[in-house]
Design an enzyme around this catalytic site. Structure first.
Site: not given
Length: 614
Positions: A20, A455, A525
């Site tokens: 190329k 936690s 989360s």
């Protein structure tokens, strides 16, 4: 030469080592686009790092990165400009390696044509098919098939015919109809600018002649309905307010009736301003500033369109995705979709299928990996203005951005809106959200507790709710384990399922906040993008992110439920902190350290931080 009709943008692509960069270098050389100092530099570089012996190494004109020269491959997209007596050109040299597919997509997204190279010794390869498929997806209709290195197969017509036959068979399945095949040699210059004397059996055009003959139908764009995405609200002083952008389709004149989307408000064109002064008419491809006859709301990302035939606005679509990120698609995770000047949070549903590049078969897929191509539904947080990519690149092509890393993870082409969403309308109610909150004498909030397992999220959230109850506040506590017994019992713990878990919880918490409640949620989360998604659902200030900050070793030492022990033993997969990541908040509204604070101290700290409650 005038206007866009004299300019052709094209790409070169193909497999690794198909030549190329050499081909483009030869194009620049034969079109006399090189200055004397560039020719001197080419000779010097060829002697120093060239691979063609005493001949100039034309690839060095394009391969600018040191890594490209060292490896003899193309990595980045290189743009070059040149011209012949009949046309101007912008050429993008795209990399051949599969891992650089993202670079190839970038180069092809603005191209009018493609030169696809095939090494005469190798024939049609996987990357040839991949690049051809991508060119087709990206709307490139004109393809020049350059069969390179013909000098290395003794200028064989049979080798050329076999390759062309195999490619034409594949191209017909894609729907590529305008394919011109040319046998060339980049090193020797055969059939680049001059007809080859070594291949007198070929009577077709040279490469430059073929490029000059491609028709760029800008008149077709000008004849279509007017669209201009607004890129800038131009307000240099109090006496002027205009809307600037590049006209994507159609023409516009003063006096034309237009519609602003997605709002649907109508107005007229008072005048058209440009860099060169006022215009009596503007068309596709021109950058202008439009002044409207009415003072109406219009901002960056809106689309000004002809009033008689405006584009669509929708929030759910089917689209083709080319996945460009090392990390796979996370189904239902919140990404940022950028379409022109429009940016909107979206989620991607599980792909309907992915495409096998070699066979074009549609394969089942749960996600998309790096460089895979698939079709999926996209759900946006709000309506965006669009048209199918096949009709309008400017309003149909988009990218997806990871909201955490800001990396571009996918390029996409919209197909159509999912019509079923238009049959569902939001039902207004007589009692407003504000009135529900007033009856409870409080401001709705979502107190979003996030942290590692162990936690203390649930314990602290429960203590906070107890104190709010003593203050006669109306609350509800959503706990991660409790929710998975009912609403989310069908979800596992993969990253995709975790994202869907939080999306559902966010929707439930929002409805509760609409009812005027103070909602407490206790979920690991783990991903910032999902927490930000829930924040975006609520009015400013109502989402309170509370980071229950506990070191992993402390949380693991507690291990009340024995989950860490199972995860360490390999009996519990995708456990946060062990074999699945946790992304702590960067700037939470409240942070409590359970090593330094007791549960009561943490609860009191949170209560003081959220006061007053009205």
């Amino acid at each position: 030469m005038t206007g866009q009709s004299s300019l052709l943008r094209f790409i070169t692509c193909g497999s690794v080592d198909d030549g190329k960069s050499t081909l483009i270098g030869r194009l620049l050389y034969d079109s006399k686009a090189l200055h004397t100092d560039q020719l001197d530099a080419l000779d010097a570089d060829s002697r120093r790092v060239g691979t063609q012996g005493e001949k100039p190494d034309f690839a060095l004109l394009v391969d600018g990165l040191s890594a490209e020269r060292e490896q003899g491959i193309t990595i980045d997209v290189a743009y070059r400009f040149f011209a012949t007596e009949n046309r101007k050109f912008i050429v993008a040299d795209c990399p051949g390696h599969e891992q650089y597919t993202r670079n190839m997509v970038t180069g092809a997204s603005t191209a009018d044509a493609a030169v696809i190279l095939i090494d005469a010794r190798k024939g049609v390869l996987r990357q040839t098919r991949r690049h051809s498929f991508l060119c087709h997806l990206l709307g490139i209709e004109d393809v020049i098939l350059a069969v390179t290195k013909m000098d290395l197969v003794d200028w064989s017509q049979r080798a050329f015919d076999d390759i062309v036959g195999a490619y034409q068979e594949f191209a017909s399945t894609l729907g590529l109809k305008r394919v011109t095949a040319i046998p060339v040699s980049g090193i020797e210059g055969d059939n680049i600018a001059q007809q080859s004397t070594s291949m007198d059996w070929f009577r077709g055009p040279t490469l430059i002649e073929a490029l000059e003959g491609i028709e760029v139908n800008t008149s077709r764009l000008a004849q279509q309905p007017f669209r201009m995405p607004v890129q800038l609200v131009n307000r240099p002083n109090l006496d002027f307010r205009g809307f600037s952008g590049l006209i994507a389709r159609g023409t516009v004149e003063p006096g034309d009736a237009v519609r602003i989307l997605p709002s649907g408000r109508e107005s007229g064109i008072a005048r058209i301003e440009s860099f060169d002064g006022p215009l009596a008419r503007a068309q596709a491809g021109q950058s202008v500033t439009l002044v409207l006859t009415d003072e109406i709301d219009c901002s960056r990302g809106d689309v000004i369109a002809t009033a008689a035939a405006p584009p669509q606005a929708a929030d759910q679509f089917e689209a083709t995705l080319v996945w460009l990120d090392d990390a796979p698609l996370q189904v239902n995770r919140s990404y940022l979709l950028k379409l022109g000047a429009q940016s909107v949070p979206v989620s991607v549903r599980q792909p309907k299928h992915r495409v096998d590049i070699n066979t074009l078969d549609q394969m089942a897929a749960k996600t998309l990996e790096l460089n895979e191509i698939g079709v999926a539904e996209i759900h946006a947080d709000r309506r965006i203005v669009f048209e199918p990519y096949a009709e309008n690149r400017a309003l149909g092509g988009f990218i997806l951005i990871d909201r955490h890393t800001n990396a571009t993870v996918a390029a996409g082409m919209l197909h159509f809106a999912l019509r079923r969403a238009q049959n569902v309308h939001w039902q207004p109610t007589d009692i407003t959200r504000a009135e529900r909150a007033q009856m409870k004498n409080q401001t709705p909030r979502i107190l979003w507790f996030t942290g590692l397992s162990g936690s203390g999220k649930s314990t602290i959230a429960n203590a906070v709710e107890m104190r709010l109850a003593l203050m006669n506040r109306h609350t509800f506590l959503l706990d991660g384990d409790n929710i998975r017994h009912g609403l989310n019992r069908d979800l596992g713990f993969t990253e995709a399922d975790r994202a869907e878990n939080i999306r559902r919880i966010g929707e439930v918490a929002k409805l509760m906040a609409d009812a005027g409640l103070i909602v407490l949620t206790a979920f690991i989360s783990p991903f910032r993008a999902e927490r930000d998604m829930v924040r975006a659902m609520l009015p400013e200030g109502e989402f309170i992110e509370i980071h229950v900050d506990t070191p992993l070793e402390v949380a693991e030492a507690r291990d009340v439920k024995g989950l860490y022990q199972k995860a360490r033993a390999g009996k519990l997969k995708n456990f946060t902190g062990i074999d699945s990541p946790y992304e702590p908040p960067l700037d939470p509204e409240i942070s409590v350290n359970t090593v330094e604070m007791s549960v009561d101290e943490a609860a009191e700290h949170i209560i003081r931080a959220i006061l007053p409650l009205k």
